[in-house]
Design a protein around this motif. Sequence first.
Motif, PDB file in Angstrom:
ATOM      1  N   MET A   1       3.673 -19.550  -0.598  1.00  0.00           N
ATOM      2  CA  MET A   1       3.655 -18.469   0.377  1.00  0.00           C
ATOM      3  C   MET A   1       2.810 -17.307  -0.140  1.00  0.00           C
ATOM      4  SD  MET A   1       6.898 -16.135   1.540  1.00  0.00           S
ATOM      5  CE  MET A   1       6.602 -14.379   1.738  1.00  0.00           C
ATOM      6  N   THR A   2       1.953 -16.789   0.724  1.00  0.00           N
ATOM      7  CA  THR A   2       1.125 -15.643   0.368  1.00  0.00           C
ATOM      8  C   THR A   2       1.808 -14.360   0.806  1.00  0.00           C
ATOM      9  OG1 THR A   2      -0.896 -16.941   0.616  1.00  0.00           O
ATOM     10  CG2 THR A   2      -1.120 -14.543   0.648  1.00  0.00           C
ATOM     11  N   VAL A   3       1.841 -13.374  -0.089  1.00  0.00           N
ATOM     12  CA  VAL A   3       2.456 -12.081   0.195  1.00  0.00           C
ATOM     13  C   VAL A   3       1.391 -11.158   0.776  1.00  0.00           C
ATOM     14  CG1 VAL A   3       3.592 -10.069  -0.803  1.00  0.00           C
ATOM     15  CG2 VAL A   3       4.137 -12.364  -1.648  1.00  0.00           C
ATOM     16  N   SER A   4       1.596 -10.676   1.992  1.00  0.00           N
ATOM     17  CA  SER A   4       0.642  -9.763   2.622  1.00  0.00           C
ATOM     18  C   SER A   4       1.014  -8.323   2.289  1.00  0.00           C
ATOM     19  CB  SER A   4       0.629  -9.971   4.136  1.00  0.00           C
ATOM     20  OG  SER A   4       1.903  -9.687   4.696  1.00  0.00           O
ATOM     21  N   VAL A   5      -0.003  -7.502   1.958  1.00  0.00           N
ATOM     22  CA  VAL A   5       0.233  -6.147   1.464  1.00  0.00           C
ATOM     23  C   VAL A   5      -0.617  -5.142   2.227  1.00  0.00           C
ATOM     24  CG1 VAL A   5       0.187  -4.631  -0.563  1.00  0.00           C
ATOM     25  CG2 VAL A   5       0.731  -7.063  -0.841  1.00  0.00           C
ATOM     26  N   LEU A   6       0.001  -4.003   2.545  1.00  0.00           N
ATOM     27  CA  LEU A   6      -0.704  -2.839   3.074  1.00  0.00           C
ATOM     28  C   LEU A   6      -0.776  -1.803   1.959  1.00  0.00           C
ATOM     29  CD1 LEU A   6      -1.864  -1.043   5.370  1.00  0.00           C
ATOM     30  CD2 LEU A   6       0.516  -0.401   5.903  1.00  0.00           C
ATOM     31  N   VAL A   7      -1.984  -1.350   1.609  1.00  0.00           N
ATOM     32  CA  VAL A   7      -2.188  -0.388   0.528  1.00  0.00           C
ATOM     33  C   VAL A   7      -2.418   0.992   1.132  1.00  0.00           C
ATOM     34  CG1 VAL A   7      -3.653   0.267  -1.420  1.00  0.00           C
ATOM     35  CG2 VAL A   7      -3.133  -2.150  -1.003  1.00  0.00           C
ATOM     36  N   VAL A   8      -1.603   1.970   0.699  1.00  0.00           N
ATOM     37  CA  VAL A   8      -1.666   3.320   1.270  1.00  0.00           C
ATOM     38  C   VAL A   8      -1.911   4.339   0.165  1.00  0.00           C
ATOM     39  CG1 VAL A   8      -0.472   5.045   2.670  1.00  0.00           C
ATOM     40  CG2 VAL A   8      -0.010   2.600   3.036  1.00  0.00           C
ATOM     41  N   ASP A   9      -3.015   5.074   0.264  1.00  0.00           N
ATOM     42  CA  ASP A   9      -3.333   6.130  -0.700  1.00  0.00           C
ATOM     43  C   ASP A   9      -4.489   6.947  -0.132  1.00  0.00           C
ATOM     44  OD1 ASP A   9      -4.567   7.434  -3.239  1.00  0.00           O
ATOM     45  OD2 ASP A   9      -2.690   6.548  -3.953  1.00  0.00           O
ATOM     46  N   ASP A  10      -4.497   8.241  -0.397  1.00  0.00           N
ATOM     47  CA  ASP A  10      -5.586   9.065   0.134  1.00  0.00           C
ATOM     48  C   ASP A  10      -6.849   8.968  -0.697  1.00  0.00           C
ATOM     49  OD1 ASP A  10      -4.362  10.409  -1.953  1.00  0.00           O
ATOM     50  OD2 ASP A  10      -4.739  12.393  -1.120  1.00  0.00           O
ATOM     51  N   ILE A  28      -1.216 -13.191  -3.448  1.00  0.00           N
ATOM     52  CA  ILE A  28      -1.190 -11.898  -2.768  1.00  0.00           C
ATOM     53  C   ILE A  28      -2.459 -11.705  -1.958  1.00  0.00           C
ATOM     54  CG2 ILE A  28      -0.993  -9.403  -3.081  1.00  0.00           C
ATOM     55  CD1 ILE A  28       0.370  -9.954  -5.779  1.00  0.00           C
ATOM     56  N   LYS A  29      -2.313 -11.184  -0.734  1.00  0.00           N
ATOM     57  CA  LYS A  29      -3.444 -10.881   0.128  1.00  0.00           C
ATOM     58  C   LYS A  29      -3.262  -9.486   0.720  1.00  0.00           C
ATOM     59  CE  LYS A  29      -7.102 -11.508   2.725  1.00  0.00           C
ATOM     60  NZ  LYS A  29      -8.461 -11.550   2.115  1.00  0.00           N
ATOM     61  N   VAL A  30      -4.230  -8.589   0.478  1.00  0.00           N
ATOM     62  CA  VAL A  30      -4.207  -7.252   1.069  1.00  0.00           C
ATOM     63  C   VAL A  30      -4.762  -7.369   2.479  1.00  0.00           C
ATOM     64  CG1 VAL A  30      -5.110  -4.902   0.949  1.00  0.00           C
ATOM     65  CG2 VAL A  30      -4.414  -6.087  -1.145  1.00  0.00           C
ATOM     66  N   ILE A  31      -3.940  -7.004   3.465  1.00  0.00           N
ATOM     67  CA  ILE A  31      -4.325  -7.182   4.869  1.00  0.00           C
ATOM     68  C   ILE A  31      -4.717  -5.876   5.549  1.00  0.00           C
ATOM     69  CG2 ILE A  31      -2.945  -9.255   5.165  1.00  0.00           C
ATOM     70  CD1 ILE A  31      -0.845  -7.502   6.587  1.00  0.00           C
ATOM     71  N   GLY A  32      -4.610  -4.753   4.816  1.00  0.00           N
ATOM     72  CA  GLY A  32      -4.992  -3.489   5.414  1.00  0.00           C
ATOM     73  C   GLY A  32      -4.829  -2.348   4.439  1.00  0.00           C
ATOM     74  N   SER A  33      -5.390  -1.182   4.806  1.00  0.00           N
ATOM     75  CA  SER A  33      -5.252   0.012   3.969  1.00  0.00           C
ATOM     76  C   SER A  33      -5.135   1.229   4.878  1.00  0.00           C
ATOM     77  CB  SER A  33      -6.428   0.160   3.009  1.00  0.00           C
ATOM     78  OG  SER A  33      -7.638   0.355   3.730  1.00  0.00           O
ATOM     79  N   ALA A  34      -4.558   2.297   4.328  1.00  0.00           N
ATOM     80  CA  ALA A  34      -4.395   3.542   5.073  1.00  0.00           C
ATOM     81  C   ALA A  34      -4.581   4.699   4.114  1.00  0.00           C
ATOM     82  CB  ALA A  34      -3.022   3.600   5.730  1.00  0.00           C
ATOM     83  N   ASN A  35      -5.126   5.824   4.609  1.00  0.00           N
ATOM     84  CA  ASN A  35      -5.376   6.955   3.719  1.00  0.00           C
ATOM     85  C   ASN A  35      -4.429   8.129   3.951  1.00  0.00           C
ATOM     86  OD1 ASN A  35      -6.395   8.166   6.036  1.00  0.00           O
ATOM     87  ND2 ASN A  35      -8.534   7.730   5.495  1.00  0.00           N
ATOM     88  N   ASP A  36      -3.412   7.950   4.802  1.00  0.00           N
ATOM     89  CA  ASP A  36      -2.375   8.976   4.929  1.00  0.00           C
ATOM     90  C   ASP A  36      -1.112   8.327   5.484  1.00  0.00           C
ATOM     91  OD1 ASP A  36      -2.222   9.246   7.921  1.00  0.00           O
ATOM     92  OD2 ASP A  36      -4.281   9.979   7.676  1.00  0.00           O
ATOM     93  N   GLY A  37      -0.025   9.064   5.465  1.00  0.00           N
ATOM     94  CA  GLY A  37       1.250   8.510   5.872  1.00  0.00           C
ATOM     95  C   GLY A  37       1.321   8.137   7.336  1.00  0.00           C
ATOM     96  N   ARG A  38       0.658   8.919   8.207  1.00  0.00           N
ATOM     97  CA  ARG A  38       0.680   8.598   9.630  1.00  0.00           C
ATOM     98  C   ARG A  38       0.006   7.271   9.906  1.00  0.00           C
ATOM     99  NH1 ARG A  38       3.930   8.651  12.873  1.00  0.00           N
ATOM    100  NH2 ARG A  38       4.408  10.840  12.391  1.00  0.00           N
ATOM    101  N   GLN A  39      -1.158   7.041   9.273  1.00  0.00           N
ATOM    102  CA  GLN A  39      -1.820   5.749   9.423  1.00  0.00           C
ATOM    103  C   GLN A  39      -0.940   4.624   8.893  1.00  0.00           C
ATOM    104  OE1 GLN A  39      -5.743   5.498   7.769  1.00  0.00           O
ATOM    105  NE2 GLN A  39      -6.552   7.222   8.946  1.00  0.00           N
ATOM    106  N   ALA A  40      -0.232   4.889   7.797  1.00  0.00           N
ATOM    107  CA  ALA A  40       0.653   3.875   7.210  1.00  0.00           C
ATOM    108  C   ALA A  40       1.731   3.456   8.197  1.00  0.00           C
ATOM    109  CB  ALA A  40       1.283   4.411   5.926  1.00  0.00           C
TER     110      ALA A  40
END
Length: 392
Positions: A1-10, A28-40
């Motif tokens: 099983m692959t673990v999907s991850v969202l990375v959040v940091d400004d 592990i697979k990074v499926i997205g990123s966000a640069n602030d909490g609202r986007q997260a």
Amino acid sequence: MTVSVLVVDDSAFFRRRVTEILESNSQIKVIGSANDGRQAVEQAKSLRPDVITMDIEMPVMNGIDAVREIMRDAPCPILMFSSLTHEGATATLNALEAGAADFLPKKFEDVARNREEAVKTLQDRVIAIAAKPSIRRRPPARTTSPTPPPRSITPRESTRSRAFGDRTSTRSTIAREPAPREAPSTAAPVATERLTINRAYQVLAIGTSTGGPVALQKILTQLPQNFPYPIVMVQHMPAAFTKAFSQRLDGLCKIRVREAEDGDNLQPGVAYLAPGGKQMLVEGRAGAARLRIREDNSGRITYKPSVDLTFASLSKAYGGKVLGVILTGMGADGREGARMLKEQGATIWAQDEASCVVYGMPQAVASAGISTRSVSLNQMASALLTEVGYGD
């Protein structure tokens, strides 16, 4: 099983760094990123990742508020990144209380001896918390903001019996002393009208790691002021965090909670938290034991503090008169120390799998046949009080 991850940091640099580290593991697979909490918050709803890594200080919405919204609307295991400062510790504890599963220092090397170990630590944490699907269903913990100011420990009159005696006469009854303040709790209230001291024990010892801060808070806030034994606690935590954590607990609990200091005499109704980055040992004998805090630069022991070392020292000082509890956490720290305690006649409990963030440490003692009972976190305080001797 692959673990999907969202990375959040400004920081775009940090997002790239975390992504590269995580994706160097084929699981592990990074499926997205966000640069602030609202986007997260928005991406947590749309992408439904298995795990989110989250910074604390960000524009638009900070990490703590983002955790709170995500755990309310799209629950998911969240790994916080924190600075190793007192302020960073306080913010991280707030995030854990809001529902985050675990944390790591933003400088990964602070929890590892080299880069390879640091990379593996981050990857292992992500995989471990992803394996806990119940986190997706749990509500965030009750928030306590602002944190109450720490209190100094002062002598108090007590009706506690200090002559615990031996196992042949196991009970003596005393009235419950009044508590000056109410301790908040997320679990059902526990009846503690009278105390019948169980003389089979003279100390409560608790060891924990991932998920431990929330678990310890849930248990300790339900203990009454006249809890009859000292409590010795080992939580895997950086040095900058243990002072802030002990102060937070002390402000919330009826019992006293403090970061342990070298030479502390163990007193009933006081919980002693092992300082991060050091080893806490118990020396002396039951009824006259004291703590020794030692630097450990040997490189032989992975965990600082180590549950194994503290429990082993308790086996020498208290023999079988220890009630030991292993709570949620990665790895197997505590298994050998608990084994030594059991060989002396001590009682060992483990948190059950369903209520653990990571069923590593409790599983280690359970599968080795060392623990005699598995207890849900929601029932742990009640079970402890019944074992101690509280009743209606």
